[in-house]
Design a protein around this motif. Structure first.
Motif, PDB file in Angstrom:
ATOM      1  N   GLY A 166       7.208   4.813  -9.970  1.00 23.92           N
ATOM      2  CA  GLY A 166       6.252   4.630 -11.061  1.00 23.92           C
ATOM      3  C   GLY A 166       6.631   3.449 -11.925  1.00 23.92           C
ATOM      4  N   GLY A 167       5.692   2.541 -12.117  1.00 25.98           N
ATOM      5  CA  GLY A 167       5.959   1.334 -12.902  1.00 25.98           C
ATOM      6  C   GLY A 167       6.172   1.636 -14.374  1.00 25.98           C
ATOM      7  N   SER A 168       5.283   2.450 -14.961  1.00 23.45           N
ATOM      8  CA  SER A 168       5.376   2.719 -16.403  1.00 23.45           C
ATOM      9  C   SER A 168       6.735   3.271 -16.765  1.00 23.45           C
ATOM     10  CB  SER A 168       4.308   3.727 -16.815  1.00 23.45           C
ATOM     11  OG  SER A 168       3.034   3.180 -16.609  1.00 23.45           O
ATOM     12  N   SER A 169       7.142   4.266 -15.987  1.00 21.57           N
ATOM     13  CA  SER A 169       8.393   4.921 -16.332  1.00 21.57           C
ATOM     14  C   SER A 169       9.565   3.960 -16.146  1.00 21.57           C
ATOM     15  CB  SER A 169       8.514   6.185 -15.490  1.00 21.57           C
ATOM     16  OG  SER A 169       9.723   6.237 -14.802  1.00 21.57           O
TER      17      SER A 169
ATOM     18  N   ILE B 161      -5.141  -0.964 -16.072  1.00 27.00           N
ATOM     19  CA  ILE B 161      -5.167  -2.389 -16.378  1.00 27.00           C
ATOM     20  C   ILE B 161      -5.146  -3.097 -15.039  1.00 27.00           C
ATOM     21  CG2 ILE B 161      -3.992  -4.320 -17.467  1.00 27.00           C
ATOM     22  CD1 ILE B 161      -2.682  -2.211 -19.331  1.00 27.00           C
ATOM     23  N   GLY B 162      -6.282  -3.596 -14.643  1.00 29.88           N
ATOM     24  CA  GLY B 162      -6.363  -4.224 -13.330  1.00 29.88           C
ATOM     25  C   GLY B 162      -6.045  -3.194 -12.256  1.00 29.88           C
ATOM     26  N   PRO B 163      -5.249  -3.587 -11.268  1.00 31.15           N
ATOM     27  CA  PRO B 163      -4.941  -2.653 -10.187  1.00 31.15           C
ATOM     28  C   PRO B 163      -3.892  -1.610 -10.595  1.00 31.15           C
ATOM     29  CG  PRO B 163      -3.841  -4.740  -9.820  1.00 31.15           C
ATOM     30  CD  PRO B 163      -4.641  -4.892 -11.075  1.00 31.15           C
ATOM     31  N   PHE B 164      -3.253  -1.822 -11.714  1.00 33.17           N
ATOM     32  CA  PHE B 164      -2.188  -0.908 -12.113  1.00 33.17           C
ATOM     33  C   PHE B 164      -2.648   0.009 -13.236  1.00 33.17           C
ATOM     34  CE2 PHE B 164       0.075  -4.408 -10.148  1.00 33.17           C
ATOM     35  CZ  PHE B 164       0.821  -3.702  -9.224  1.00 33.17           C
TER      36      PHE B 164
ATOM     37  N   SER C 107       0.829  -1.201   0.000  1.00 29.86           N
ATOM     38  CA  SER C 107       0.000   0.000   0.000  1.00 29.86           C
ATOM     39  C   SER C 107       0.866   1.254   0.000  1.00 29.86           C
ATOM     40  CB  SER C 107      -0.910   0.014   1.226  1.00 29.86           C
ATOM     41  OG  SER C 107      -0.132   0.198   2.388  1.00 29.86           O
ATOM     42  N   THR C 108       2.179   1.103   0.100  1.00 28.86           N
ATOM     43  CA  THR C 108       3.041   2.269   0.089  1.00 28.86           C
ATOM     44  C   THR C 108       3.775   2.353  -1.243  1.00 28.86           C
ATOM     45  OG1 THR C 108       4.905   1.025   0.942  1.00 28.86           O
ATOM     46  CG2 THR C 108       3.460   2.030   2.576  1.00 28.86           C
ATOM     47  N   HIS C 109       4.268   3.543  -1.510  1.00 25.88           N
ATOM     48  CA  HIS C 109       5.010   3.728  -2.753  1.00 25.88           C
ATOM     49  C   HIS C 109       6.253   2.862  -2.813  1.00 25.88           C
ATOM     50  CE1 HIS C 109       3.327   7.765  -4.389  1.00 25.88           C
ATOM     51  NE2 HIS C 109       2.452   6.807  -4.366  1.00 25.88           N
ATOM     52  N   TYR C 110       6.973   2.772  -1.648  1.00 27.71           N
ATOM     53  CA  TYR C 110       8.217   2.008  -1.731  1.00 27.71           C
ATOM     54  C   TYR C 110       7.941   0.521  -1.842  1.00 27.71           C
ATOM     55  CZ  TYR C 110       7.402   2.344   3.337  1.00 27.71           C
ATOM     56  OH  TYR C 110       6.850   2.358   4.584  1.00 27.71           O
ATOM     57  N   GLY C 111       6.841   0.073  -1.250  1.00 25.08           N
ATOM     58  CA  GLY C 111       6.468  -1.332  -1.405  1.00 25.08           C
ATOM     59  C   GLY C 111       6.168  -1.638  -2.858  1.00 25.08           C
ATOM     60  N   LYS C 112       5.406  -0.760  -3.477  1.00 25.73           N
ATOM     61  CA  LYS C 112       5.059  -0.960  -4.885  1.00 25.73           C
ATOM     62  C   LYS C 112       6.290  -0.865  -5.774  1.00 25.73           C
ATOM     63  CE  LYS C 112       0.298   0.750  -4.839  1.00 25.73           C
ATOM     64  NZ  LYS C 112      -0.518   1.930  -5.160  1.00 25.73           N
TER      65      LYS C 112
END
Lengths: 659, 420
Positions: B395-398, B109-112, B47-52
């Motif tokens: 950020g995942g995309s980047s 797309i889904g959760p992301f 649930s946190t940015h660093y976890g993600k």
């Protein structure tokens, strides 16, 4: 094939140059300038001032005279304020829009970044409802601190009051005081400010972007804890003080009682007085103005600021000085034929109350014979074997040793020194130094240019009670938990009068109260041997001032007291009974006299009418006064003027007799 | 020579991979610091940015390995298809996109959520490389310029429509590629000139600038009156310049949104508004500036942790670096990026195939643009343009798009001996 290979270097060059630009900019903002460090501190650091509890003041039995009560100050940091519902805000703290704007402008002017006081001392009710809505008003917060509270509402002038520190003091304090701080402004609060105030603590807390606290900065490394102010134990006896204020209600004057063996002041009544609780809280400014404009001057600290000619009580001093100067001895007899005649061919007369006939020193004191002291003064000045002007100098020196004409240096601000005229004054007035006792004969009976504060009179009594020495009168007998006593208060001050000369004077003073012919026989206390002297001070402005001073018991005295009731008439009528009740109360803690004796004093309204348009009416009742009204301004303010008039009268015509 | 590639990792460039890993992990540390909350200490808390971000980094590694397992030829072959698909996605975004912070640049797309504009970078580079590496294609030809321009401008226009000006501008950096392939230095000069004109126009207005330009041109023309070629260039340049000045003025007043104008105005010093747009920039500078030489220490930054800096884990991640690691940390990070960029150029230049070289330059250009603009904006050198710091920003995309971009290059490079 690989054309333009060298352009690789151009591209790499661009990369390197840009990196260097970034690095040099970073070097500038991170290493060279510290502007951003300061801004970061501003962002995140909030200094929370922990106000120390101001020292309490106790009476001699360690019962509280002043204590602290919590209040809530509303603070603001102007640049943290965001738009909010000002109407709701104003309603919550019961303020109008105008007042809001004024305060906000003031705060912004002081500093947009620092917290400043927006509204002081919110009541608990306002605080409670405001606290709930506080989050709606970013930039505002509430700081709690304590204010003074006086459980018995007594000793206002002695305790003084605290108020917000002014800009000049802030500047002079080298950063100790800040805007909105409190400081002792008068009384003990002022003279012991440095002990009472304590040291405030600072807590450095960090806040986030929304101003929410996020814990201590650097684990509290830079925090300081608040150190409470020192506790002061005053010399005052609370019960005695209360009783004195009660007796002095509706009267203008002073009661000062001293423990002769220590110089500790047991009672310090200045009447009319006011409830010290009115000088705290949000209404202070309003009440202060009201007191200032009150014609009876409740803010006037009569025991140390009112200067009167002492009247007949001064005969005690003359009796002692005359013996010391060998002008008379205990057996010297003068004949009183109703007055002291002097001047060319005895053409001038200083009148006496009676034709006392032949009387000795003891009788002269007991009966307060003006004639006797006229002769005595004549001998001291005109027959001392030297020129009168020099003899006067000797007399002056002896008298001044009693603390007359100079400050006793009591631990209160704004003490006045009174007045003991020098020979030069008379030389100037006469035109040459060839004047004699006739020129200032009224000094023999305590009239004329003399100005003595009640405190000084009480101290004279302590000297007599001690037979020749005194300790500096003081109001704070011990400081802090360890009961530290100031060194100056343990030092014995001697007068040069030989102790044996006191005996006959004390005999006379004993007679004043205890023998059938004494002037204060009405004030005799059953079972207590009180020695005293009455005085009725001429007052050209109105009725005479009633004065009495005494000490008791005769053997091993425990209390020396002076009572001055302005415009009340004879010393024996008002001041002596009040003094006798005070002495009995202090020594026995009960009153043996009938209630009617006390009631007469309690019910009497001796306040003179106000000299205004409404001068014919009864003194105005003031809702905030404990005493219903106060002294007319002229009787105290114009003492100097009155003294001048008195001396003229004394020199040119027979002096009005003094008892 | 060796088309079988039995060991795909054997000849990869470990330097680039090391820098890649270093940046990812250092970025992750700083994301952790910037949103650190002692009440939720779990490092892998999703649930946190660093976890993600931790999850993103792991998937990025997997993605990178997968790319290394692909066939190099295959990448070349599919580039038009990938380009076409991405452009199609970009067209779709305005219709199916989800609005985040005013930019409708995200597809859920889904959760992301994915940001197609990020994923448009590598296909553009691939296609540009493929096109420019074709035989007979010379950048000096007008036709080549036009086609290369179209390849670059299609994503620019599509991303602009989202609207995501920052990402769109990224593609302009590809002019570096064209320059390397022989585009006249004049164009690089022209781009520089246009940037200067852009700023001057906004500062002083179009009329004054037009007059000055005209006078300057006349003067230059007179001084060099015998040089015909120069005169022609001069006339063209002047006309382009004046046209540009007017279009900047028009764009500024009619196309840019109020907040974009504000950002530009703040950078140009035309407005002083510490509580408004300038606030972000100012807080960013305060955070970095307060770091001093050695920084406040890990997790000790107050400005970023307590939310004074906006977007502190994404576009402004460099603030945390500056505040907690000081100038020393900034030096290291900039050093890493510069090493990476120089390494990419060197690798590009060692390729025998011009396709790979051109692609390499594309990668360098895009990373460079992000690196310069992102760090530049946090310290007030360039306007606040919301683009991420490669490999470090949350950020995942980047992260994935930069991973793909870089790992394709690594893959191509590992095959360098084999293919021409």
């Amino acid at each position: 094939m690989n054309h333009f290979f060298e352009r690789k270097f151009v591209v790499q060059g661009i990369f390197i140059v840009i990196s260097l630009i970034l690095l040099s900019r970073l070097f500038y903002i991170q290493v060279i300038t510290n502007k951003y460090v300061l801004s970061a501190h501003n962002n995140v650091l909030r200094k929370l001032i922990i106000y120390p509890a101001r020292g309490t003041i106790l009476d001699r039995k360690e019962k509280a005279l002043v204590q602290n009560e919590p209040v809530y100050d509303l603070m603001v940091i102007p640049n943290k304020v965001r738009p909010f519902d000002t109407l709701e805000f104003c309603n919550l703290i019961e303020m109008n829009r105008e007042g809001f704007n004024k305060r906000f402008t003031k705060a912004k002017k002081y500093s947009p970044y620092k917290a400043s006081l927006f509204e002081k001392q919110l009541s608990v009710q306002i605080y409670a409802s405001f606290q709930e809505k506080l989050f709606e008003f970013p930039g505002f917060f509430v700081q709690n601190r304590t204010i003074r509270s006086y459980p018995d509402s007594i000793a206002a002038q002695f305790l003084g009051y605290v108020g917000e520190v002014n800009n000049r003091t802030i500047t002079q304090s080298n950063g100790f005081y800040h805007q909105g701080d409190y400081i002792g402004i008068s009384g003990v609060e002022k003279s012991y400010e440095t002990l009472l105030r304590g040291h405030r603590g600072v807590q450095n807390i960090m806040v986030d972007a929304l101003g929410r606290p996020k814990g201590n900065f650097a684990n509290g490394k830079y925090d300081t804890i608040a150190v409470s102010g020192k506790r002061l134990i005053s010399s005052l006896d609370k019960d005695l003080q209360k009783f004195g204020e009660k007796l002095m209600q509706n009267k203008s004057g002073s009661v000062v009682a001293i423990e002769p063996s220590s110089g500790e002041i047991l009672a310090f009544v200045s009447s009319p007085t006011y409830d010290p609780n009115l000088m705290v809280g949000r209404k202070r400014g309003y009440n202060y103005t009201k007191f200032l404009s009150n014609p009876y001057k409740p803010m006037f600290i009569r025991p140390i600021q009112a200067e009167y000619p002492p009247g007949s009580v001064f005969k005690v001093i003359n009796a002692l000085v005359a013996q010391q100067l060998r002008s008379i001895d205990s057996n010297t007899v003068f004949n009183c034929s109703g007055g002291y005649y002097y001047g060319p061919n005895g053409s001038k007369k200083m009148g006496c109350t009676h034709k006392h006939g032949a009387l000795n020193l003891r009788q002269a004191i007991a009966q307060s014979c003006n004639t006797y002291f006229g002769y005595t003064y004549n001998r001291m000045i005109d027959h001392a074997g030297m020129r009168p002007v020099n003899a006067y100098q000797h007399w002056w020196k002896e008298v001044s040793e009693f603390g007359i004409g100079s400050k006793l240096d009591i631990d209160l601000p704004n003490e006045r020194k009174g007045r003991l005229p020098t020979g030069d004054l008379y030389t100037k007035r006469w035109g040459s130094d060839k004047w004699g006792s006739g020129f200032n004969i009224s000094l023999s009976i305590g009239q004329g240019e003399l100005g003595i504060t009640p405190l000084q009179m009480a101290n004279v009594m302590a000297i007599v009670a001690n037979r020749g020495f005194f300790y500096k009168p003081h109001l704070i007998k011990a400081i802090g938990e360890k009961h530290v006593v100031k060194e100056e208060y343990t030092k014995k001050n001697n007068v040069s009068i030989d102790p044996r000369y006191f005996n006959i004077v004390i005999e006379g003073m004993d007679d004043v109260v205890n023998s059938p012919g004494g002037t204060a026989i009405y004030s005799k206390i059953p079972g207590i041997d009180m020695c005293g002297k009455t005085g009725t001070v001429e007052n050209s402005q109105g009725k005479d001032h009633s004065v009495f001073f005494a000490f008791a018991p005769r053997i091993n005295p425990k209390i020396a007291i002076v009572v001055v009731v302005e415009n009340a008439g004879f010393g024996a009528t008002w001041s002596a009974p009040i003094a006798s009740l005070m002495v009995e109360k202090y020594l026995k803690n009960t009153i043996s006299r009938p209630q009617s004796y006390i009631d007469r004093l309690l019910l009497a309204n001796l306040l003179p009418p106000i000299r205004t348009k409404a001068s014919t009416s009864e003194p105005k009742k003031s809702e905030n006064m404990k005493s219903s009204s106060l002294i007319p301004p002229k009787s105290t303010v114009n003492i100097q003027k009155k003294q001048n008039e008195t001396i003229k009268k004394a020199d040119t015509q027979p002096v009005k007799p003094n008892e | 020579m060796n088309n079988n590639q039995p060991r795909p990792f054997f000849s990869v460039d470990w330097t680039m991979i090391a820098i890649f890993i270093a940046l990812c992990l250092f970025g992750w540390l700083n994301i952790h610091a910037s949103v650190y909350n002692p009440e939720k200490p779990g490092i892998f808390n999703l649930s946190t940015h660093y976890g993600k971000q931790f999850f993103f980094i792991i998937t990025a590694f997997i993605l990178g390995i997968a790319i290394l397992l692909l066939d190099g030829q295959f990448l070349n072959a599919i580039s038009p298809i990938v380009y076409g698909m991405t452009m199609f996605l970009l067209v779709l975004v305005p219709f199916i996109g989800k609005s985040v912070a005013g930019n409708q640049a995200w597809i859920a797309i889904g959760p992301f959520t994915l940001q197609p504009s990020e994923f448009a970078k590598f296909p553009t580079c691939l296609l540009l490389a493929q096109y420019l590496s074709m035989d007979q294609v010379k950048i000096q030809d007008l036709k080549t310029k036009v086609i290369a321009g179209i390849i670059i401008f299609i994503p620019i226009v599509l991303v602009m429509l989202q609207p995501d000006t920052g990402s769109a501008l990224t593609f302009t950096s590809l002019i570096i590629v064209l320059f390397r392939e022989g585009l006249s230095g004049y164009f690089l000069f022209l781009e520089g000139l246009l940037i200067v004109l852009f700023i001057l126009t906004l500062l002083y207005g179009k009329l004054i600038l037009t007059v000055i330009l005209a006078l300057l041109s006349a003067l230059l023309a007179y001084v060099n009156r015998k040089n015909k070629k120069f005169a022609a260039t001069l006339v063209v340049t002047s006309l382009i310049s004046i046209g540009f000045v007017f279009s900047v003025d028009f764009a500024y007043n009619n196309i840019l949104k109020a907040h974009q104008r504000d950002r530009i105005n703040v950078i140009l010093g035309k407005v002083n508004d510490p509580r408004g747009e300038e606030y972000n920039l100012n807080q960013s500078k305060i955070a970095i500036g307060s770091g001093g030489m050695w920084g406040k220490g890990y997790l000790q930054g107050t400005q970023t942790k307590y939310d004074f800096v906006p977007e502190q884990s994404t576009d402004f991640i460099f603030c945390t670096v500056g505040e907690e690691w000081g100038f020393a940390g900034c030096f290291v990070v900039i050093g890493l990026y510069l090493s990476l960029l120089l390494r990419i150029i060197n690798i590009a230049e060692r390729q025998r195939s011009s396709f790979r070289r051109i692609y390499g330059y594309g990668v360098a250009s895009i990373i460079f643009f992000h690196f310069f603009i992102n760090i530049g904006m946090t310290i007030g050198l360039v306007p606040v343009i919301g683009i991420p710091l490669p490999f470090m920003s949350y950020g995942g995309s980047s992260l994935w798009s930069f991973t793909i971009l870089l790992f394709i290059l690594i893959k191509l490079d590992s095959n360098r001996i084999g293919t021409t």
